[in-house]
Design an enzyme around this catalytic site. Sequence first.
Site: not given
Length: 118
Positions: A8-11, A49, A79, A77
């Site tokens: 995940c590019e956010h977390h 995703q 996260c 996910h």
Amino acid sequence: GARPFSLCEHHVVPFFGKVHIAYIPRNRVLGLSKLARISDMYARRLQVQERLTKQIALAVKDAIAPLGVGVVVEATHMCMAMRGARQPSSTTVTSAVLGCFQSDPRTRAEFFANIGRR
């Protein structure tokens, strides 16, 4: 379906799941291993995703110019399992439909029925 792993590019924690790919060929076909490779190629980078789903559909479209492409990604996910919401069994489902999968409701319905989604 293919079972890619991504981050995940956010977390920067993993998400993983299953990719369903369908297409209606025009003149050319792709082997099953090529479909898995396309999924893995886009999953290897930091990703979200929704973008992954669309990139897979566009890659199949660009590779063989089929009449239509349908892609569904079902993923867990980490996260969501490890952080904030703490929902370890939740899955996120995204879809991308192009060509006749977008324009013909019967084709789209058959695809979703074949993968157990309505």
